[in-house]
Design an enzyme around this catalytic site. Sequence first.
Site, PDB file in Angstrom:
ATOM      1  CB  CYS A  63       3.100  -2.439  -5.224  1.00  0.00           C
ATOM      2  SG  CYS A  63       3.227  -0.640  -5.279  1.00  0.00           S
ATOM      3  CD  GLU A  65       1.808  -4.201  -0.880  1.00  0.00           C
ATOM      4  OE1 GLU A  65       1.988  -3.546   0.168  1.00  0.00           O
ATOM      5  OE2 GLU A  65       2.341  -3.894  -1.967  1.00  0.00           O
ATOM      6  CB  CYS A 106       1.437   2.585  -1.828  1.00  0.00           C
ATOM      7  SG  CYS A 106       0.892   1.614  -3.254  1.00  0.00           S
ATOM      8  CB  CYS A 109      -1.151  -1.572  -2.496  1.00  0.00           C
ATOM      9  SG  CYS A 109       0.039  -1.914  -3.814  1.00  0.00           S
TER      10      CYS A 109
END
Length: 144
Positions: A63, A65, A106, A109
């Site tokens: 992801c 982040e 998500c 994260c």
Amino acid sequence: MDTSPLTPDDEALLEHVVETNERTVDEEFFDGAHIVAAGVRTNDGSVYDGVSLPASIGRASMCAEPVAVGSAIADGYRHDDLETCVAVAYPMADHDATGVRVVPPCGPCRELLADYNEEMRIIVPVDGENRVGTAIDLLPTRTW
């Protein structure tokens, strides 16, 4: 979740991440690579970018982040220097969105952001408006 309006610094971070997203998205690679971009602003105002990294093996995908957090850490910042994070998604043809939009982190994260700084400010969409909450507020039943 208790949220507040975006500050001018938050708006600037969001604008920066939208530009990163538009510059890095690759609609032809992996059916849409780097469709999510994230930015982490540190307490001295530095901004670190990250983009989602798809991979043929799902576990290897990343992801945006954690990529942004890792960039800040790699540059010498500590976990408690991470002040604000936002992620945006590019409007792919099979998405319902018509423009770049803020997306909430998500579950994994959320956990990572709270691990690095429970009080990190996270920009999220709330009832059609971008608002700011804290990382720990995104995990209301976290017990550890």
